[in-house]
Design a protein around this motif. Sequence first.
Motif, short mmCIF file in Angstrom:
data_model
loop_
_atom_site.label_atom_id
_atom_site.label_comp_id
_atom_site.label_asym_id
_atom_site.label_seq_id
_atom_site.Cartn_x
_atom_site.Cartn_y
_atom_site.Cartn_z
N SER A 83 0.83 -1.20 0.00
CA SER A 83 0.00 0.00 0.00
C SER A 83 0.87 1.25 0.00
CB SER A 83 -0.89 0.00 1.24
OG SER A 83 -0.12 -0.22 2.41
N VAL A 84 0.28 2.33 -0.50
CA VAL A 84 0.98 3.62 -0.53
C VAL A 84 -0.03 4.73 -0.30
CG1 VAL A 84 0.72 3.91 -3.05
CG2 VAL A 84 2.60 5.07 -1.85
N SER A 85 0.43 5.79 0.36
CA SER A 85 -0.40 7.00 0.50
C SER A 85 0.55 8.18 0.66
CB SER A 85 -1.34 6.88 1.70
OG SER A 85 -0.61 6.95 2.91
N ALA A 86 0.00 9.38 0.57
CA ALA A 86 0.89 10.54 0.66
C ALA A 86 0.15 11.76 1.17
CB ALA A 86 1.52 10.84 -0.70
N LEU A 87 0.90 12.63 1.85
CA LEU A 87 0.41 13.91 2.33
C LEU A 87 1.16 15.00 1.55
CD1 LEU A 87 0.78 12.37 5.73
CD2 LEU A 87 -1.30 13.73 5.36
N ALA A 88 0.41 15.79 0.80
CA ALA A 88 0.98 16.90 0.05
C ALA A 88 2.26 16.52 -0.70
CB ALA A 88 1.24 18.09 0.98
N PRO A 89 2.19 15.45 -1.50
CA PRO A 89 3.41 15.00 -2.20
C PRO A 89 3.81 15.94 -3.35
CG PRO A 89 1.50 13.76 -2.98
CD PRO A 89 1.02 14.61 -1.82
N ILE A 90 5.11 15.97 -3.63
CA ILE A 90 5.57 16.52 -4.90
C ILE A 90 5.21 15.47 -5.95
CG2 ILE A 90 7.55 17.28 -6.28
CD1 ILE A 90 9.04 17.87 -3.68
N CYS A 91 4.27 15.80 -6.80
CA CYS A 91 3.71 14.77 -7.69
C CYS A 91 4.40 14.69 -9.04
CB CYS A 91 2.23 15.05 -7.93
SG CYS A 91 1.21 14.79 -6.47
N ASN A 92 4.92 15.81 -9.47
CA ASN A 92 5.36 15.89 -10.87
C ASN A 92 6.74 16.54 -10.92
OD1 ASN A 92 3.90 17.45 -13.88
ND2 ASN A 92 5.31 15.74 -13.65
N VAL A 93 7.76 15.71 -10.66
CA VAL A 93 9.12 16.23 -10.46
C VAL A 93 9.69 16.92 -11.69
CG1 VAL A 93 9.77 14.72 -8.56
CG2 VAL A 93 10.07 13.94 -10.92
N THR A 94 9.21 16.55 -12.87
CA THR A 94 9.77 17.19 -14.07
C THR A 94 9.25 18.61 -14.25
OG1 THR A 94 8.07 16.04 -15.37
CG2 THR A 94 10.26 15.06 -15.33
N LYS A 95 8.22 19.01 -13.49
CA LYS A 95 7.71 20.37 -13.55
C LYS A 95 8.08 21.23 -12.35
CE LYS A 95 3.55 21.36 -15.20
NZ LYS A 95 2.05 21.29 -15.40
N CYS A 96 8.44 20.60 -11.24
CA CYS A 96 8.68 21.33 -9.98
C CYS A 96 10.08 21.94 -9.99
CB CYS A 96 8.53 20.35 -8.82
SG CYS A 96 9.12 20.93 -7.23
N GLU A 97 10.15 23.22 -9.66
CA GLU A 97 11.42 23.94 -9.70
C GLU A 97 12.47 23.35 -8.76
OE1 GLU A 97 12.80 28.06 -7.96
OE2 GLU A 97 10.98 28.30 -9.15
N TRP A 98 12.02 22.91 -7.57
CA TRP A 98 12.96 22.27 -6.62
C TRP A 98 13.61 21.04 -7.25
CZ3 TRP A 98 8.59 21.80 -2.50
CH2 TRP A 98 8.34 23.04 -1.93
N THR A 99 12.76 20.17 -7.79
CA THR A 99 13.27 18.91 -8.32
C THR A 99 14.02 19.13 -9.63
OG1 THR A 99 10.94 18.59 -8.87
CG2 THR A 99 11.89 17.12 -7.24
N ARG A 100 13.60 20.08 -10.43
CA ARG A 100 14.32 20.36 -11.68
C ARG A 100 15.77 20.75 -11.38
NH1 ARG A 100 11.97 20.44 -16.38
NH2 ARG A 100 13.63 21.74 -17.25
N ASN A 101 15.93 21.63 -10.39
CA ASN A 101 17.26 22.05 -9.97
C ASN A 101 18.08 20.86 -9.47
OD1 ASN A 101 19.40 23.79 -8.75
ND2 ASN A 101 18.41 23.19 -6.82
N ALA A 102 17.45 20.01 -8.67
CA ALA A 102 18.17 18.87 -8.08
C ALA A 102 18.46 17.79 -9.12
CB ALA A 102 17.35 18.28 -6.93
N PHE A 103 17.48 17.48 -9.96
CA PHE A 103 17.65 16.40 -10.94
C PHE A 103 18.72 16.76 -11.98
CE2 PHE A 103 13.61 13.58 -10.60
CZ PHE A 103 13.66 13.66 -9.23
N MET A 104 18.79 18.06 -12.31
CA MET A 104 19.85 18.52 -13.22
C MET A 104 21.22 18.13 -12.66
SD MET A 104 19.89 20.23 -16.14
CE MET A 104 18.56 21.45 -16.23
N LYS A 105 21.40 18.33 -11.36
CA LYS A 105 22.68 18.01 -10.73
C LYS A 105 22.85 16.50 -10.51
CE LYS A 105 22.99 22.48 -8.41
NZ LYS A 105 22.65 23.20 -7.18
N PHE A 106 21.81 15.84 -10.06
CA PHE A 106 21.92 14.42 -9.72
C PHE A 106 21.92 13.52 -10.96
CE2 PHE A 106 19.70 15.13 -5.35
CZ PHE A 106 20.92 15.20 -4.70
N LEU A 107 21.13 13.90 -11.98
CA LEU A 107 20.88 12.98 -13.11
C LEU A 107 21.35 13.54 -14.46
CD1 LEU A 107 17.23 11.91 -12.18
CD2 LEU A 107 19.33 10.61 -11.75
#
Lengths: 287, 287
Positions: free
Chosen positions: A170-194
């Motif tokens: 099972s899985v559930s979430a509270l206020a998840p970041i749902c779409n990392v390719t659109k989110c500025e936080w994750t875009r910045n991080a994924f550019m560096k990590f990936l």
Amino acid sequence: MSSELTLEQSTKSFDGYQYVYSHDSYTVDCNMKFGIYVPSIADKECVPLLIFLSGLTCTEQNFITKSGVQRLASKYGFIVANPDTSPRNCNIEGENDQWNFGEGAGYYIDATEGKWSENYQMFSYINDEFYELILSNFNVDIDRIGILGHSMGGHGALISFFKRPSQYKSVSALAPICNVTKCEWTRNAFMKFLGQDENLWKEYDACELVNSYSGPIPYAPILIDQGSDDKYKEDYLFPNVFLDACTKASFPIHLREQIGYDHSYYFIMTFLEDHFKYHKNEFEHSD
Amino acid sequence: MSSELTLEQSTKSFDGYQYVYSHDSYTVDCNMKFGIYVPSIADKECVPLLIFLSGLTCTEQNFITKSGVQRLASKYGFIVANPDTSPRNCNIEGENDQWNFGEGAGYYIDATEGKWSENYQMFSYINDEFYELILSNFNVDIDRIGILGHSMGGHGALISFFKRPSQYKSVSALAPICNVTKCEWTRNAFMKFLGQDENLWKEYDACELVNSYSGPIPYAPILIDQGSDDKYKEDYLFPNVFLDACTKASFPIHLREQIGYDHSYYFIMTFLEDHFKYHKNEFEHSD
């Protein structure tokens, strides 16, 4: 291969104990801490496990201090384990320059790029090493394991479930970041990590993963809570993009808009019991 | 005379709001913050009030962040107000030299000595100004007001009840400092706040005050919880001295030893609901 646990904190709370352990992780190549609440019933029988993944800037302490989880874990008879959000003290240049990248912000993915790739292996840490560590050291029923999280940790829970359906009932979430390719936080991080190839990022985007998911379908639609007054909702979390992706993929989701609630632990503490009930119901109806 | 409130924090939690307000206190002559949880039922009717006094080093944040009080205040329909533990930023030499004296450590008494006497008037602040401030700004039923606290705040709750029986229908405490004339922390502080004459200290010692108490007797024995593994129990808290004093004074007390619990918020969160039940029962049986 399982590393040794060192007990850092042991505090009686409700009918069980809130522990904090540390261990030397071979996956992220540093010492890692995690919290784990063990209800007294686990002394006698194996019990369900919930893994909670925390949001940006958190250590293992935020969730165990602020969420009220101990009462629920005691009431429902669940072990609840919550890992840290990143490797620590790896002395990588730039790991502490931004609140939303590096320490406290590992995004639960496996970095492939340069200096980050040795330590920032949080997807493998959570879903291989940490998962095995909990199973081998605590009285967990392997058939009743759920995962959930908040914000960055909601993203982590969703992608862990979609990529490892055999590990989580099972899985559930509270206020998840749902779409990392659109989110500025994750875009910045994924550019560096990936790196720059955004096709590689999709491997860690819940909105993409639901589309290719071929594991068991949950008994009840997966529970996602989102506060209406969460200031990050529109520009960073994108719950409706995930809702559309799930609908398109015929994957059952129950996205609840909680009127007036923000992104804080006051929101988490309010709805955490509903998530316990959700996972309990899934465990009772799983094969 | 009531000072103006400034809203510092407003967060929806369960069915109500956790607020933090600040105000310029005329009693302690500085700006003071407090937390207050208001359940939604208070929009429609006046409700009971619990005042919670915190322990050493706390601000108004510790209790509202760590205790899980919001769920209980919502469930029982109580307003819960928690003041700070001392004046702040008064620029008195020595007020920040010791963790257990000065800022964060006002001991809920009115200082009489020298430089401390202008600001460190916490007994009057709590029981006059703060009490009136809450009554005049929130929808409180004046006939259903209880006071409780933890550690130094347990001491504060007990002495407030014994000295102002007309203001409080009920009192309870978690791991209170029971006998200030014997506790090293309070001896150090009272020497500075009240001077060398220990007879004056007795005015703020629950073990002395119960002996001269002539107010209404509680319906049920007052509830005191004490963890057996609390490292401060033997040398600082002296629950059994208070038990003896109450017994001698024929004042009803229910001192519960909670096996395995320590002095932390994990102990508070475990037993706080029992204290809500205790106060609710007192309110229902008061005249």
